[in-house]
Scaffold this active site. Sequence first.
Site, PDB file in Angstrom:
ATOM      1  N   LEU A 110     -14.621  -4.896  -1.090  1.00 27.18           N
ATOM      2  CA  LEU A 110     -14.718  -6.240  -0.766  1.00 27.18           C
ATOM      3  C   LEU A 110     -13.430  -7.035  -0.895  1.00 27.18           C
ATOM      4  O   LEU A 110     -12.219  -6.204  -1.622  1.00 27.18           O
ATOM      5  CB  LEU A 110     -15.621  -6.637  -2.057  1.00 27.18           C
TER       6      LEU A 110
ATOM      7  N   ASN B 280     -24.578 -16.825  -3.580  1.00 24.69           N
ATOM      8  CA  ASN B 280     -26.139 -16.468  -3.885  1.00 24.69           C
ATOM      9  C   ASN B 280     -26.209 -16.200  -5.224  1.00 24.69           C
ATOM     10  O   ASN B 280     -26.961 -15.843  -5.993  1.00 24.69           O
ATOM     11  CB  ASN B 280     -26.640 -15.468  -3.149  1.00 24.69           C
TER      12      ASN B 280
ATOM     13  N   GLU C  74       1.575  -7.558  -0.537  1.00 24.32           N
ATOM     14  CA  GLU C  74       1.327  -6.506   0.030  1.00 24.32           C
ATOM     15  C   GLU C  74       0.077  -5.998   0.753  1.00 24.32           C
ATOM     16  O   GLU C  74      -0.023  -5.695   1.596  1.00 24.32           O
ATOM     17  CB  GLU C  74       1.903  -5.081  -0.743  1.00 24.32           C
TER      18      GLU C  74
ATOM     19  N   ASP D 125      18.082   0.257 -10.414  1.00 22.58           N
ATOM     20  CA  ASP D 125      17.066  -0.456 -10.618  1.00 22.58           C
ATOM     21  C   ASP D 125      15.876   0.179 -11.270  1.00 22.58           C
ATOM     22  O   ASP D 125      14.876  -0.543 -11.979  1.00 22.58           O
ATOM     23  CB  ASP D 125      16.250  -0.663  -9.150  1.00 22.58           C
TER      24      ASP D 125
ATOM     25  N   GLN E 275      10.849   0.713  -9.257  1.00 21.04           N
ATOM     26  CA  GLN E 275      11.229   0.420  -7.843  1.00 21.04           C
ATOM     27  C   GLN E 275      11.406   1.714  -6.957  1.00 21.04           C
ATOM     28  O   GLN E 275      11.673   1.721  -5.875  1.00 21.04           O
ATOM     29  CB  GLN E 275      12.387  -0.314  -7.707  1.00 21.04           C
TER      30      GLN E 275
ATOM     31  N   ARG F 233      17.455   4.218   0.538  1.00 27.07           N
ATOM     32  CA  ARG F 233      18.270   3.155   0.339  1.00 27.07           C
ATOM     33  C   ARG F 233      19.805   3.571   0.687  1.00 27.07           C
ATOM     34  O   ARG F 233      20.560   2.677   1.167  1.00 27.07           O
ATOM     35  CB  ARG F 233      18.263   2.899  -1.146  1.00 27.07           C
TER      36      ARG F 233
END
Lengths: 619, 619
Positions: free
Chosen positions: A118, A178, A359, A416, A420, A466
Amino acid sequence: MANDKEQWHELGQQLRVDSIRSSTAAGSGHPTSSMSGADLMAVLMSKYLHYDFDNPQNSANDHLIFSKGHASPLLYSVYKAAGAITDAEMLTFRKFGSRMEGHPTPELPWVDVATGSLGQGLPIAVGVALAGKKLDKLPYHVWVLLGDSEMAEGSIWEAFDHASYNGLNNLIGILDMNRLGQRGETDLGWNGAAYAARARAFGWHAIEIDGHDFDQIDKAYAEAISQDKPTLIVAKTKKGSGVALTENKDGWHGKPLDAAQEEAAIKELGGERHITVQVPKPAGNVPVPESGKGTSLKLPTYALGGDKVPTRKAYGDALAALAARPDVVVLDAEVSNSTHAEEFKKVAPDRFFEMFIAEQQMVAAAVGMSVRHRVAFASTFAAFLTRAADFIRMAAISRANLRLCGSHAGVSIGEDGPSQMALEDLSMMRSIHGSTVLYPSDPNQTAHLVALMADLPGISFLRSTRAALPTLYGPEETFSVGGSKTLRQSDNDKVTVIGAGITLHEALKAADTLKGEDIAVRVIDLYSVKPVDRQTLFAAAQATAGRFVVVEDHWEQGGLGSAVLEAFTVSPDGGDPPPLHLLHLAVQGMPTSGKPDQLIEAAGISASHIADAVRSLVK
Amino acid sequence: MANDKEQWHELGQQLRVDSIRSSTAAGSGHPTSSMSGADLMAVLMSKYLHYDFDNPQNSANDHLIFSKGHASPLLYSVYKAAGAITDAEMLTFRKFGSRMEGHPTPELPWVDVATGSLGQGLPIAVGVALAGKKLDKLPYHVWVLLGDSEMAEGSIWEAFDHASYNGLNNLIGILDMNRLGQRGETDLGWNGAAYAARARAFGWHAIEIDGHDFDQIDKAYAEAISQDKPTLIVAKTKKGSGVALTENKDGWHGKPLDAAQEEAAIKELGGERHITVQVPKPAGNVPVPESGKGTSLKLPTYALGGDKVPTRKAYGDALAALAARPDVVVLDAEVSNSTHAEEFKKVAPDRFFEMFIAEQQMVAAAVGMSVRHRVAFASTFAAFLTRAADFIRMAAISRANLRLCGSHAGVSIGEDGPSQMALEDLSMMRSIHGSTVLYPSDPNQTAHLVALMADLPGISFLRSTRAALPTLYGPEETFSVGGSKTLRQSDNDKVTVIGAGITLHEALKAADTLKGEDIAVRVIDLYSVKPVDRQTLFAAAQATAGRFVVVEDHWEQGGLGSAVLEAFTVSPDGGDPPPLHLLHLAVQGMPTSGKPDQLIEAAGISASHIADAVRSLVK
């Protein structure tokens, strides 16, 4: 009008009867969740939906997406009433071998995407509507049948946000309110005003109606298609409507009627009908957008021994080159200056889509673009792709073609910290059905792999890094899905070291150290993590008496190590792999902040750890 | 008041200066995202936050959660100003070995949970506030600093929905609306009215203020704590405020000032300060809730040869038994009649939390309950736990204790089709740091494992099955994390077959068939998928010449097969595993609808496939 209403009533009753018939025949399914939406679909298919069922490839067609995929009996009843399937096929619902699956999938040519998890249909519809508005520039509408239970999913509100931000007045949500969820009343019950207020606050037009009043339904659709913003029709309906046994009754979710109940219900609904409706066709026949496959590309090149270039930068550069293909689109989750997707934006801003920090919506929109034949690349930090795991899983069931890039993989990102750092992305992406997983260590390699991804079917993933690292391959080197590169090799190799991405560089350092100790090491760049180059691995195992060190910037489970181990299982058709003595170096302990080198060392995946592992295997 | 304002101004400037100092010292970090929220925090910590920094275990303490975890320089500046850390420790920000990580983690005793993946702090705060309101019945407030970029995450709106539904007037969100995201303006920019309208539509009280006006801030907090519903303070702020170089300027996200810029900025802000604030303490010292560990439990029992009972039903029955422990709470995502979590609700409705179809919020609330020392179990279909993958990943970084149950695993669910089939859950859960993964095949086993889970640290996962299967173990049988059961064994075993859950039953059928062909097969129930019983596997490999068949109702990657393969890697400390010839049977092809037996057969994991695999290994 009176005449219309009578016809709609008859059609609505047929959709109810057929939803009951197919689910009773199956012995399972969701008839009552179908019955609540029957009148809404009766009017839609008779007057507002423009769809050529004989030609689902007509780009002028509207799109009808059942975000509440469990209402599949209703959808298949609509297909029957449209003359697209026979009554007999409809009654194969949920049977092995039938296209009438429990939840819709694109095995049916009129189904754009699989639903059943859903909260996914609407975000995907945003992608289809975005394509219609901004790329196709076609007047088609995207109609989405929503359940009220799924309004609790955050992804629905990401979709509301993006639809209004992008002015998608070609998107119409029909909320089949409903009141009853699987195990009782929903959060908001029949509080239609609350749903409408939320939709309006998110920039939509909202209309509250009685979802069993044909006049109100008719007027709502007419109003919806004349707005300058997306519209939500909040239709108050009754679950199991039209049959006293089930109407607005708890305890009937996902439950078929038994034979006696079926007979009584059909009688109450006025008996079986076999009306065929002329669904309006769209104006004209518009071909699917042309494929850009074969477009000549000028890929970026990076000099051996030149400046260090991170693979994430090469990803962006390669995307910019791919902009020459008119079918390529790029999406990013508000980090395009980190993933370097911004390089594409600079050259093709009209085909770049800013998805902000959402995302799920990003992946869903990319799936929607795939429905509209676009070659979609979507990127964010690899760690944050986990946010969209269920969307990626469902995209595979949708048979979507989708290219994902996750940057900032592993502990090597440094300061970080762990929130991350992607340390489970290889595992996640490898266990997506039919996926391709690529992990380059070098900018030239990255550019080649990104170009290959553009033509790959299914879901592909590129893990980028990175850090700026030395260039290992010349611009002319070639790479393939399922390939590998052997970077160090001799007749005297004692151990094979396998790495990819950042750990390949550590492996090369270790090999250089060990050379000084007279331990010859074979080094394999296993950049194609899935599929994996079994042949090269087998040859290496034979050459080095099965002594392998696999090293990865990832948790121990499910990543590069698992990929290698799985390659050494026995084939059911008899292929017996060589014996293996594999030492696996993966991230140990919860990482912290620190410099990349400190973290690689602390995680146990540095050159020194590799060298120690090799020594332990040969001692 | 004028006096207060002067003090707040001085404190706000100190928080700015310190945010600049720590990030410049680190050479990375997010000073400008910290500066925008400095005035908001100055007032909060001086007057409204009630927290005993000397005693973070005091249950009466308020909670302060930085949902925008990248504003860690601000948080650590607050801790310094509160006298909790020294200036020197603050300046170790982002250095290897420091507790001052790039994004906050509970390595710091005042940090409840790790943040840094946006959109998670608020949903977790909902869990903490729920515990305060419904379980602890304590007057603490939960203060959440939100970034405006993260308002694009759907999980934020799940939190808004659940906070109002549960009347959480102890929850206050402070939106630091500084307009600028990582790579430019956010979706809504400074449109505070839009944020306020959304909050109100979701049932919250909302207040729009200038986030740099101390009078407005003060009044907003006073207003917020006197509401009968949760409050969002929409504070218009300037990123990098107080320094002309950075104030409301693009291009300054996640970027420290250099030394010269730092010097000038500190001067502009009025120089360094070392004010210590007396943060108000809560009234009294309330101990943490008592642990229910050791409570005598009356686990359900199931007779051997009795009625077939699905493991999901046994999960619910075991939860009902665990209700005897006052610290156990249960959450479910609107499918408690499928997962059978409803059995707990029947006996302990006050400790059952309906999370509707919002899996992210469910996991987040369970993490919040873990912060408040509760033993939380959360369940949904295993397929839909993928929706919360990022929350589970972050929960491990939060050092949360969390028990997840995923039901309806694998193709064996039958007619509902692939959208409802978990085929990647073992892979996902195995690659969570420090996780435990359990997969029972029998109701007695399930009950024992659920009881064990209650006392497990970290994140544990139980995979349950839809189908009712024969009971294999008596009620007195014992099980352990890291254990296994060998169900068929002889001195003459030719092949070891390893299964778990539904495939164990197939393996037993295959063993019976093969017995008739005089092929003795060892059958292992590998119910503890992580950690895995290496010793038993090694012994079996030695006994059957390394011939293994592993069979699982899961994709090929990352599941049971990988767990076994990984067990046979070489230990760095020298342990060399026996050789292995492993034939792996996992789900082949995209499943459809059908009867469980048909789908197990089509997937290639049935008893007949197992028997064929065994024959191929011994021929």
